[in-house]
Design a protein around this motif. Structure first.
Motif, mmCIF file in Angstrom:
data_model
loop_
_atom_site.group_PDB
_atom_site.id
_atom_site.type_symbol
_atom_site.label_atom_id
_atom_site.label_comp_id
_atom_site.label_asym_id
_atom_site.label_seq_id
_atom_site.Cartn_x
_atom_site.Cartn_y
_atom_site.Cartn_z
ATOM 1 N N TYR A 93 -5.740 6.467 5.892
ATOM 2 C CA TYR A 93 -5.991 5.530 6.164
ATOM 3 C C TYR A 93 -5.527 4.146 6.161
ATOM 4 O O TYR A 93 -6.390 3.648 5.587
ATOM 5 C CB TYR A 93 -7.239 5.518 7.511
ATOM 6 C CG TYR A 93 -7.738 6.859 8.249
ATOM 7 C CD1 TYR A 93 -7.195 7.019 9.193
ATOM 8 C CD2 TYR A 93 -7.943 7.663 7.253
ATOM 9 C CE1 TYR A 93 -7.279 7.887 9.962
ATOM 10 C CE2 TYR A 93 -8.472 9.092 7.948
ATOM 11 C CZ TYR A 93 -7.675 9.297 9.422
ATOM 12 O OH TYR A 93 -8.282 10.674 10.225
ATOM 13 N N PHE A 94 -5.239 3.248 6.898
ATOM 14 C CA PHE A 94 -5.287 1.673 6.527
ATOM 15 C C PHE A 94 -5.743 0.945 8.142
ATOM 16 O O PHE A 94 -4.719 0.854 9.178
ATOM 17 C CB PHE A 94 -3.864 1.313 6.561
ATOM 18 C CG PHE A 94 -3.512 1.423 4.975
ATOM 19 C CD1 PHE A 94 -4.245 1.619 4.010
ATOM 20 C CD2 PHE A 94 -2.156 3.123 5.062
ATOM 21 C CE1 PHE A 94 -3.768 1.994 2.973
ATOM 22 C CE2 PHE A 94 -1.968 2.806 3.337
ATOM 23 C CZ PHE A 94 -2.385 3.082 3.065
ATOM 24 N N GLU A 95 -6.446 0.266 7.924
ATOM 25 C CA GLU A 95 -7.268 -0.979 9.193
ATOM 26 C C GLU A 95 -6.113 -1.737 9.309
ATOM 27 O O GLU A 95 -6.505 -2.651 8.426
ATOM 28 C CB GLU A 95 -8.453 -1.223 9.189
ATOM 29 C CG GLU A 95 -9.606 -0.887 10.046
ATOM 30 C CD GLU A 95 -8.834 -2.410 10.576
ATOM 31 O OE1 GLU A 95 -8.431 -2.570 12.240
ATOM 32 O OE2 GLU A 95 -8.723 -3.353 10.194
ATOM 33 N N ASP A 116 -7.786 -6.418 9.026
ATOM 34 C CA ASP A 116 -7.509 -6.607 8.084
ATOM 35 C C ASP A 116 -5.974 -7.440 7.817
ATOM 36 O O ASP A 116 -5.215 -7.197 8.081
ATOM 37 C CB ASP A 116 -7.698 -5.111 7.045
ATOM 38 C CG ASP A 116 -7.367 -4.832 5.513
ATOM 39 O OD1 ASP A 116 -6.412 -6.606 5.347
ATOM 40 O OD2 ASP A 116 -8.545 -4.549 4.637
ATOM 41 N N THR A 117 -6.363 -8.168 7.380
ATOM 42 C CA THR A 117 -4.484 -9.553 7.120
ATOM 43 C C THR A 117 -3.983 -8.632 6.564
ATOM 44 O O THR A 117 -3.041 -8.164 6.571
ATOM 45 C CB THR A 117 -4.813 -10.582 7.021
ATOM 46 O OG1 THR A 117 -5.596 -10.880 5.193
ATOM 47 C CG2 THR A 117 -5.993 -11.475 8.449
ATOM 48 N N THR A 118 -4.630 -8.200 5.020
ATOM 49 C CA THR A 118 -3.653 -7.335 3.643
ATOM 50 C C THR A 118 -2.770 -6.609 4.297
ATOM 51 O O THR A 118 -1.727 -6.347 4.145
ATOM 52 C CB THR A 118 -3.689 -6.805 2.778
ATOM 53 O OG1 THR A 118 -5.014 -8.942 2.306
ATOM 54 C CG2 THR A 118 -3.388 -6.375 1.320
ATOM 55 N N LEU A 159 1.509 -3.108 6.825
ATOM 56 C CA LEU A 159 2.247 -2.875 8.283
ATOM 57 C C LEU A 159 3.513 -3.154 8.473
ATOM 58 O O LEU A 159 4.603 -2.213 8.795
ATOM 59 C CB LEU A 159 1.405 -2.580 9.050
ATOM 60 C CG LEU A 159 1.768 -1.286 10.341
ATOM 61 C CD1 LEU A 159 2.491 -0.217 10.191
ATOM 62 C CD2 LEU A 159 0.808 -2.402 11.117
ATOM 63 N N SER A 160 4.184 -4.456 8.330
ATOM 64 C CA SER A 160 5.432 -5.394 8.819
ATOM 65 C C SER A 160 6.433 -5.006 7.639
ATOM 66 O O SER A 160 7.463 -5.172 7.691
ATOM 67 C CB SER A 160 4.660 -7.335 8.378
ATOM 68 O OG SER A 160 5.747 -7.423 8.687
ATOM 69 N N ALA A 161 5.866 -4.581 6.212
ATOM 70 C CA ALA A 161 7.036 -4.372 5.379
ATOM 71 C C ALA A 161 7.258 -3.158 5.697
ATOM 72 O O ALA A 161 8.284 -3.133 5.402
ATOM 73 C CB ALA A 161 5.675 -4.820 4.386
ATOM 74 N N VAL A 162 6.383 -2.545 5.771
ATOM 75 C CA VAL A 162 6.697 -1.026 6.398
ATOM 76 C C VAL A 162 7.788 -0.466 7.095
ATOM 77 O O VAL A 162 8.487 -0.881 7.408
ATOM 78 C CB VAL A 162 5.708 0.228 6.915
ATOM 79 C CG1 VAL A 162 6.139 1.303 7.061
ATOM 80 C CG2 VAL A 162 4.068 -0.001 4.931
ATOM 81 N N SER A 163 7.936 -1.355 8.183
ATOM 82 C CA SER A 163 8.603 -1.437 9.715
ATOM 83 C C SER A 163 9.236 -2.499 9.267
ATOM 84 O O SER A 163 11.353 -1.534 9.353
ATOM 85 C CB SER A 163 7.687 -2.852 10.373
ATOM 86 O OG SER A 163 8.707 -2.709 11.561
ATOM 87 N N GLN A 164 9.835 -2.729 8.067
ATOM 88 C CA GLN A 164 10.932 -3.357 8.203
ATOM 89 C C GLN A 164 11.402 -2.342 6.475
ATOM 90 O O GLN A 164 13.467 -2.678 6.839
ATOM 91 C CB GLN A 164 11.044 -5.001 6.657
ATOM 92 C CG GLN A 164 10.573 -6.167 7.378
ATOM 93 C CD GLN A 164 10.383 -7.377 6.675
ATOM 94 O OE1 GLN A 164 10.389 -7.756 5.660
ATOM 95 N NE2 GLN A 164 9.769 -8.363 7.331
ATOM 96 N N GLU A 165 11.045 -2.028 6.120
ATOM 97 C CA GLU A 165 11.432 -0.538 5.161
ATOM 98 C C GLU A 165 11.987 0.464 5.734
ATOM 99 O O GLU A 165 13.153 0.806 5.752
ATOM 100 C CB GLU A 165 11.029 -0.285 4.353
ATOM 101 C CG GLU A 165 11.071 0.915 3.530
ATOM 102 C CD GLU A 165 11.984 0.634 2.241
ATOM 103 O OE1 GLU A 165 12.228 1.525 2.560
ATOM 104 O OE2 GLU A 165 11.660 -0.996 1.642
ATOM 105 N N THR A 176 -0.660 -4.451 -2.162
ATOM 106 C CA THR A 176 -1.771 -3.474 -2.134
ATOM 107 C C THR A 176 -2.768 -3.787 -0.980
ATOM 108 O O THR A 176 -3.413 -3.741 -0.599
ATOM 109 C CB THR A 176 -2.809 -3.676 -3.242
ATOM 110 O OG1 THR A 176 -1.694 -3.829 -4.357
ATOM 111 C CG2 THR A 176 -3.101 -2.619 -3.624
ATOM 112 N N PRO A 177 -2.475 -2.304 0.070
ATOM 113 C CA PRO A 177 -3.248 -1.779 1.060
ATOM 114 C C PRO A 177 -4.656 -1.684 0.614
ATOM 115 O O PRO A 177 -4.914 -1.066 -0.509
ATOM 116 C CB PRO A 177 -2.299 -1.424 2.277
ATOM 117 C CG PRO A 177 -1.370 -0.591 0.630
ATOM 118 C CD PRO A 177 -1.266 -1.527 -0.560
#
Length: 271
Positions: free
Chosen positions: A78-80, A84-86, A91-97, A153-154
């Motif tokens: 899980y990632f909150e 959590d700003t990190t 999540l934004s980087a995952v969206s781009q990928e 690093t999430p």
């Protein structure tokens, strides 16, 4: 012996970095190799306080984790992202990928397959996708890929068991334990080498001391023998002097006797 242990120490210092480098390379190669995974990672981006996220968490806790089809092959992380700003950046980087716009949470990622929201029959869809990905020879761990490319690093958590260690934390802990044992083993080996080396030096010093003691004893014996020889020489000298004195006395006695006889003869002739 001392040189032997020093050689072992040098060999260890040379081999250890090579071993770790080789292990790192092997791990990297294994990760990059395309093959069906033994464990399928299911990543969940959620918000603390999100009602649909809470429903998903309850389903996973009460149903999915006990489902015989997937309980032994799925690993859930899980990632909150609400606080959590990190994790928001990640999540934004995952969206781009993925090339996909992520509009909300929960957002679920299994391999390169995505799900948004939760409700209805989605639970069965998740189970089916986990089973499918476990047999996929082209399985891709998108999260691992984004971690490497973004440098982010999430921070993982476990809303199912707040305060308990997450799967990622358990894995990291296990790795840290292994590293700790390796370092401990190396330290013990080095300490043993130092101890044996010092023991060897002490033994050599003891041998040297024994040799010195033997040399001193030999010198002492030689001195005693020399003293005995000197005493014998002195005794012989004294005996010789006594003999000379006796001879001189005998000679003097003979001389005196001869003189007396000569004097008596001279007196007789005068008469």
């Amino acid at each position: 012996m001392k040189k032997f242990f020093k050689s072992i120490l040098v060999l260890l210092l040379i081999l250890l970095p090579v071993t770790f480098a080789s292990a790192k390379k092997t791990t990297k190669t294994t990760t990059q190799a395309a093959s069906a995974p033994s464990v399928v990672d299911m990543y969940i981006f959620y918000g603390d306080g999100c009602s649909h996220c809470a429903e998903l968490e309850e389903y996973i806790k009460t149903s999915l984790r006990s489902d015989s089809r997937v309980k032994d092959i799925v690993r859930i992380t899980y990632f909150e992202t609400w606080y959590d700003t990190t994790n928001q950046q990640f999540l934004s980087a995952v969206s781009q990928e993925l090339g996909t716009e992520i509009k909300g949470v929960p957002f679920i990622l299994i391999g390169d397959q995505t799900f948004s929201g939760f409700g209805g029959q989605m639970g069965e869809d998740l189970v089916a996708k986990i089973v499918e990905q476990s047999k996929n020879n082209k399985y891709v761990d998108v999260i691992a890929k984004v971690k490497a490319s973004s440098g982010i690093t999430p921070v993982s958590s476990d809303p199912e068991n707040k305060g308990a260690a997450t799967e990622t934390e358990k894995t990291d802990s296990s790795k840290n334990d292994i590293i700790g044992y390796v370092i401990l083993g190396i330290t013990v080996v080095i300490i043993l080498i130092i101890i044996f080396t010092r023991t060897s030096d002490d033994d050599e010093d003891d041998d040297d001391d024994e040799d010195d003691d033997d040399d001193e004893e030999d010198e002492s014996e030689d001195e005693e023998e020399s003293d005995e020889d000197d005493d014998e020489d002195e005794d012989e000298s004294e005996d010789e002097e006594e003999e000379k004195v006796v001879e001189e006395k005998k000679t003097n006695k003979k001389t005196a006797t001869t003189k007396k006889k000569t004097t008596k003869r001279s007196a007789k002739k005068r008469k």
